[in-house]
Design a protein around this motif. Structure first.
Motif, PDB file in Angstrom:
ATOM      1  N   ARG A  27      51.975 -26.436 -10.865  1.00 10.10           N
ATOM      2  CA  ARG A  27      51.808 -27.036  -9.538  1.00 10.10           C
ATOM      3  C   ARG A  27      53.058 -27.793  -9.070  1.00 10.10           C
ATOM      4  N   SER A  33      63.813 -30.208 -13.575  1.00  7.90           N
ATOM      5  CA  SER A  33      63.423 -29.411 -12.408  1.00  7.90           C
ATOM      6  C   SER A  33      63.401 -30.254 -11.136  1.00  7.90           C
ATOM      7  N   GLU A  62      55.123 -26.704  -7.151  1.00  4.57           N
ATOM      8  CA  GLU A  62      55.350 -26.367  -5.746  1.00  4.57           C
ATOM      9  C   GLU A  62      54.861 -27.472  -4.804  1.00  4.57           C
ATOM     10  N   TYR A  90      52.113 -36.393  -7.111  1.00  2.00           N
ATOM     11  CA  TYR A  90      52.118 -34.934  -7.148  1.00  2.00           C
ATOM     12  C   TYR A  90      51.376 -34.429  -8.388  1.00  2.00           C
ATOM     13  N   ALA A 145      57.719 -29.854  -4.702  1.00  2.00           N
ATOM     14  CA  ALA A 145      58.832 -29.230  -3.983  1.00  2.00           C
ATOM     15  C   ALA A 145      58.606 -29.279  -2.470  1.00  2.00           C
ATOM     16  N   HIS A 146      57.396 -28.946  -2.034  1.00  2.80           N
ATOM     17  CA  HIS A 146      57.084 -28.958  -0.604  1.00  2.80           C
ATOM     18  C   HIS A 146      57.225 -30.363  -0.042  1.00  2.80           C
TER      19      HIS A 146
END
Length: 454
Positions: free
Chosen positions: A79, A107, A81, A60, A84-85
């Motif tokens: 970035r 996080s 996200e 990632y 997370a996705h």
């Protein structure tokens, strides 16, 4: 059972022991029906996926590179996200995080918990509890690891002239101010020493106390979102308890030696010239203490039959490496050899008589000790946490004061002269914990976290 194994980087990128041993453990977990995917950060704007050693690896993006402090990440990195996705799509049973950094930290753990996964964090380094990342108080003596704004700040350079009350108040400094002060300190490394010292003395109180407080808060947040916190050492287990981590969340699961090391065990015969062959394995890093063993060898009489070979791995500190190389230019008893691959390690390591591990920090569970013992090598190790849990003094090795060069020289001299004592230490080595046992224990931890398997 589907698991996500999260790390801050991964192979084939140049990595350390965490990633190497994870790559060796995951195939063993597969034999128990545990499916794993790696989630690893990379300094990039883009994501990518590949297969390494039969395991799918998702990289990632982390952009821009986050600040090093707070060590667990003050907020989601750039970035985030993408991670997370991807994590939401995995529908995994267990999320197992092996590092605690801004790229792989709070996080990530919090999101996994919010998605309903069982969550585990393995603490393999003292970083989550120690601002110096060594668990050595003032860099000189073993610390109990209790996080305290005053003691930890002074240990990291806050002037003694500043009162305890002032330091505790400064611990409430907003982190953006601490980050600014820290950034200025790093820039001052390029200016004359006198100016650097004066200004740094003013800026350090603005950064350090707040970072110490953030480290403690981060550890407690870890304890909040992790169903289990796994460590490799009894001493670190006690340190986590001391800092308020609930005992019911703590487990010890010790690493083991891969089976191919045990298959390489062989009886070695002393060479005819009776030269004691000493080996060092590890990174070019001052905390590894290469300078201690080098100076100890150099202090010995040239007539003593002894040789040291340094198999340095990653270069953390090039300046330190150059210092060592310069110091041994005229020392024929000390050699620097190539970095060993995992496949080469057992065969090459078995050719030596003793491993030297002069650690200048809390090395949680140094695998070099286990690997040496698996091959019949006694170990000279620093009497610090982690190391002293693996070596029985005068039984399978010797425990020595970390930075006491004369003590190291005396121990080396004893082993070079007294072959019978070296043989006694070899005979004292007991059977080594294997990675197969570690794998079985890891699966048991996973199963106990899943309601359907209890």
């Amino acid at each position: 059972m589907k698991t996500i194994q999260a790390v801050a980087r991964y192979l084939p990128e140049k990595c350390g022991g965490i990633q190497i041993r994870l790559s060796e453990l995951l195939p063993l977990l597969q034999t128990y029906g545990v499916e794993s995917k790696i989630a690893a950060a990379q300094d990039s704007k883009c994501e990518n996926t590949y297969v390494h050693n039969g395991i799918e690896v998702y990289r990632y993006p982390v952009f821009p590179t986050p600040k090093a402090e707070p060590n667990h990440g003050e907020s989601p990195h750039g970035r985030f996200e993408f991670f997370a996705h991807w994590l939401k799509e995995q529908k995994a049973d267990i999320y197992h995080q092996h590092q605690w950094t801004p790229k792989c930290g709070l996080s990530h753990l919090r999101l996994a918990k919010e998605l309903g996964m069982a969550t585990i964090v393995s603490i393999r380094l003292p970083t989550p509890v120690c601002q110096r990342e060594t668990l050595m108080l003032n860099g000189q003596e073993v610390c109990d690891g209790k996080i305290d704004e005053v003691r930890c700040s002074r240990c990291c350079g806050v002037p003694k002239s500043l009162s305890d009350v002032a330091i505790r108040n400064l611990a409430n400094t907003p982190l953006f101010i601490s980050n600014l002060a820290s950034g200025l300190i790093h820039q001052l490394d390029k200016v004359p020493v006198q100016v650097n010292t004066n200004v740094t003395g003013l800026l350090t109180p603005l950064s350090m106390p707040a970072y110490v407080a953030a480290r403690r808060n981060g550890l407690l947040e870890m304890a909040k979102f992790a169903d289990r916190i796994v460590t490799l050492s009894e001493r670190l287990y006690e340190t986590l308890l001391l800092n308020g981590v609930p005992q019911e969340k703590l487990l010890i699961c010790k690493t083991g030696v891969p089976d191919f090391f045990l298959a390489s065990t062989q009886n070695k015969e002393q060479e005819s010239n009776n030269t004691l062959k000493v080996v060092f394995l590890g990174r070019w890093n001052r905390n590894k203490g290469i300078h201690i063993i080098v100076e100890a060898i150099k202090s010995l009489p040239t007539t003593l039959p002894i040789e040291l070979t340094i198999h340095g791995s990653a270069v953390d500190e090039e300046k330190y490496r150059q210092e060592i190389l310069k110091s041994i230019e005229n020392e024929p008893r000390i050699h620097v050899a190539q970095t060993l691959t995992r496949d080469e390690l057992p065969t090459v390591l078995a050719k030596y008589d003793v491993l030297a591990l002069p650690a200048q920090w809390f090395d949680v569970r140094p695998m070099a000790v286990l690997e040496a013992h698996a091959l019949g090598l006694p170990v000279l190790g620093s009497d610090v946490g982690g190391v002293n849990e693996l070596i029985k003094h005068n039984v399978d090795g010797l425990l020595l004061p970390p930075s006491n060069i004369p003590a190291w020289a005396e121990a080396l001299s004893l082993l070079a002269i007294n072959i019978d004592f070296l043989s006694k230490l070899r005979e004292g080595i007991q059977p080594i914990r294997t990675m197969s046992v570690e794998a079985a224990d890891t699966v048991a931890i996973y199963q106990n976290l899943l309601p359907s398997t209890k």
